[in-house]
Design an enzyme around this catalytic site. Structure first.
Site, mmCIF file in Angstrom:
data_model
loop_
_atom_site.group_PDB
_atom_site.id
_atom_site.type_symbol
_atom_site.label_atom_id
_atom_site.label_comp_id
_atom_site.label_asym_id
_atom_site.label_seq_id
_atom_site.Cartn_x
_atom_site.Cartn_y
_atom_site.Cartn_z
ATOM 1 C CB CYS A 92 9.888 -35.319 2.167
ATOM 2 S SG CYS A 92 10.350 -35.834 3.841
ATOM 3 C CG ASN A 138 -0.337 0.565 2.455
ATOM 4 O OD1 ASN A 138 -0.380 1.771 2.698
ATOM 5 N ND2 ASN A 138 0.242 -0.307 3.264
ATOM 6 C CB CYS A 147 8.059 -36.636 -0.951
ATOM 7 S SG CYS A 147 7.572 -38.292 -1.516
ATOM 8 C CG PHE A 205 8.846 6.981 16.175
ATOM 9 C CD1 PHE A 205 8.546 8.325 16.035
ATOM 10 C CD2 PHE A 205 9.091 6.494 17.451
ATOM 11 C CE1 PHE A 205 8.470 9.173 17.132
ATOM 12 C CE2 PHE A 205 9.029 7.325 18.557
ATOM 13 C CZ PHE A 205 8.717 8.663 18.406
ATOM 14 C CB CYS A 256 16.963 -39.706 5.434
ATOM 15 S SG CYS A 256 15.821 -38.487 6.116
ATOM 16 C CB CYS A 293 1.110 -41.864 0.579
ATOM 17 S SG CYS A 293 2.139 -41.724 -0.904
ATOM 18 C CB CYS A 300 13.967 -35.846 -1.711
ATOM 19 S SG CYS A 300 15.306 -36.511 -0.690
ATOM 20 C CB CYS A 336 4.355 5.856 7.920
ATOM 21 S SG CYS A 336 3.449 5.840 6.354
ATOM 22 C CB CYS A 373 3.648 -34.245 1.701
ATOM 23 S SG CYS A 373 2.337 -35.487 1.608
#
Length: 503
Positions: free
Chosen positions: A484, A182, A450, A241, A478, A444, A454, A243, A488
């Site tokens: 992941c 704005n 995923c 103080f 991992c 799933c 990955c 804007c 998902c």
């Protein structure tokens, strides 16, 4: 209902096949949040629009109460009355999936809280902005249930606004945006008119908190405006103080970026009035705690943070006679930045017990809770009101009250700042343990998102079988980053227990 399904927002209807599950949150997000909603007008025994709004703003667990008494014919009529441009909201399926919420045996706790010695009915205030520019607007907000207002900033200069003055960073859905820009400045009303409005508001709504936001360009102007505010009978004065789009130098964030000016102007005002003084900080600075500390040592009763963030959008719809400029950014996208600034002020050891008013990206009660748990006694809301109206106060209060009841919290002040001890320096974080993700096969759907993320953005720790469309996590690769889980779309990836890393 399985707890995991509830957290994901996927509520399976037992009468449907797995592939026909309805995702409550996604379906509610399709709702256009109509004014005088046609779906509710045809339901004599319920309010589908209110149920959808409850889901949209974080109260899914309680949304069923507005659908439970509807007849099948009414729910069908509600769907047929839906004016969605794509397809009607699946109100009948949602009613079955939501069911009837269990009766709340406990009376809900009060949201009352004290701020700067002022007793507030709840922590929800209108932020100084376009949502509170005249008597009628603020009166309607008070009637709706808002506890108070930081009225649009009053100054002694001639304010001339541009057209258009708003732009948005939108999602794919029309009418919805996560970022809002704005170019609006301060109140265009004469100062005397605004202070008369504030006087009438306080006189007619004595139980509400009325705070004047002011901005001067000299010591004399700051003092004059503060005294006018006190004479009008307001409860406190906020010093703007911050804007970011003032057309003249030496105003707004130009002051907020200078700790010395913040200190001096705060001290001038504190010496001039007896009502609480609340400086408002700018986020357009590297270390917000420096000007905040200056205000604190000058005697500030509380700190407001943050105002909008300087930004640029490239849409032509935001251009003014084919010209563009830097201006303020707000909306849900800025919430993490606002929380960071609140945290830095709250954790500053030199500002002991400073009270805070939190601002930035607050849309639901959960957003507000985040600010409260970092030390805010109240929160100010603007952009969400501009999008959805004053009516969001219903779900802000409903959700926060139920949250407190679920924890057995009797007073809102008991949870102010409770999360602060959990925030430490990055060097202090535990780096000797790991939390592995795990896949919930019942949820799933085999999209492979995923796997893609990955492979290309993680550690190549997920394998994917195109024939069965089943992903598999490879534990030896991992690293527990949890990318992941974030990508998902069905919430099918959960976590295991935290364990020690292998040496």
């Amino acid at each position: 209902m399985a707890n995991y399904d509830y957290l994901c927002g996927v509520i399976p209807n037992k009468n449907m096949m797995k592939d026909s599950r309805i995702h409550i949150d996604e379906e509610a997000n399709r709702c256009l949040l109509c004014a005088e909603a046609p779906c509710s007008r045809v339901c004599q025994h319920g309010n589908p629009a209110r149920a959808l709004r409850a889901i949209r703003f974080g109260n899914k667990q309680w949304a069923g109460q507005w659908l439970a008494e509807c007849t099948d014919d009414e729910l069908l009529a509600a769907e047929e009355a839906c004016i969605h441009y794509d397809r009607p909201i699946r109100i009948r399926e949602m009613a079955k999936a939501l069911g009837r919420p269990s009766a709340d045996a406990e009376s809900l706790p009060s949201l009352a809280i004290d701020f700067c010695g002022l007793h507030c009915q709840n922590p929800f205030f209108l932020a100084s902005s376009a949502v509170c520019t005249n008597y009628e607007m603020v009166a309607r907000a008070f009637e709706a249930g808002w506890a108070g207002v930081f009225y649009k900033t009053i100054c002694l200069d001639d304010i001339r606004e541009v057209s258009p003055r708003f732009d948005a960073v939108a999602q794919q859905t029309h009418g919805d945006f996560f970022g809002f820009r704005n170019m609006e400045q301060l109140s265009e009303n004469p100062a005397e008119m605004d202070f008369d409005i504030l006087s009438r508001l306080k006189r007619n709504y004595p139980d509400k908190i009325v705070i004047a936001s002011i901005m001067g360009s000299t010591e004399e102007q700051w003092i004059e405006l503060a005294k006018m505010a006190e004479k009008a009978g307001v409860d406190a004065v906020e010093l703007n103080f911050s804007c970011p789009q003032m057309r003249l130098a030496g105003l707004g964030s130009d002051v907020g970026q200078n700790p010395e000016l913040v200190t001096f102007y705060t001290a001038y005002v504190k010496r001039s009035v007896s009502i609480p003084v609340i400086p408002k900080m700018t986020p357009n600075i590297t270390h917000i705690a420096q000007p905040a500390a200056g205000a604190y040592f000058a005697g500030a009763d509380a700190i407001s943070a943050i105002n909008t963030i300087k930004s640029v959008t490239m849409n032509e719809r935001g251009a003014v006679t084919e010209q563009k400029t830097v201006s303020g950014y707000s909306g849900r996208a800025v919430k993490p930045i606002a929380l960071r600034h609140i945290l830095e002020i709250a954790k500053n050891p030199v500002m002991k017990n400073i009270q805070l008013s939190g601002i930035g990206g607050i849309e639901t009660w959960r957003d507000a809770l985040d600010f409260i748990q970092l030390g805010c006694q109240n929160v100010q809301i603007c952009t969400a009101v501009m999008q959805y109206g004053y009516r969001i106060i219903d779900d802000l209060t409903l959700g926060l009250q139920h949250y407190m009841a679920s924890r057995g919290v009797a007073s809102l002040s008991d949870i102010v700042g409770e999360e602060l001890p959990r925030f430490v320096r990055p060097s202090d974080l535990d780096r000797e343990t790991i939390v592995y993700p795990k896949i919930n096969r019942d949820i799933c759907i085999g999209c492979g998102r995923c796997y893609t993320s990955c492979q290309d953005g993680g550690h190549q720790a997920i394998e994917f079988d195109p024939a069965t469309r089943q992903p598999r996590i490879v534990g030896t690769r991992c690293v527990g980053c949890h990318l992941c889980r974030l990508v998902c779309p069905t919430g099918a990836i959960a976590t295991t227990k935290r364990i020690d890393k292998k040496k």
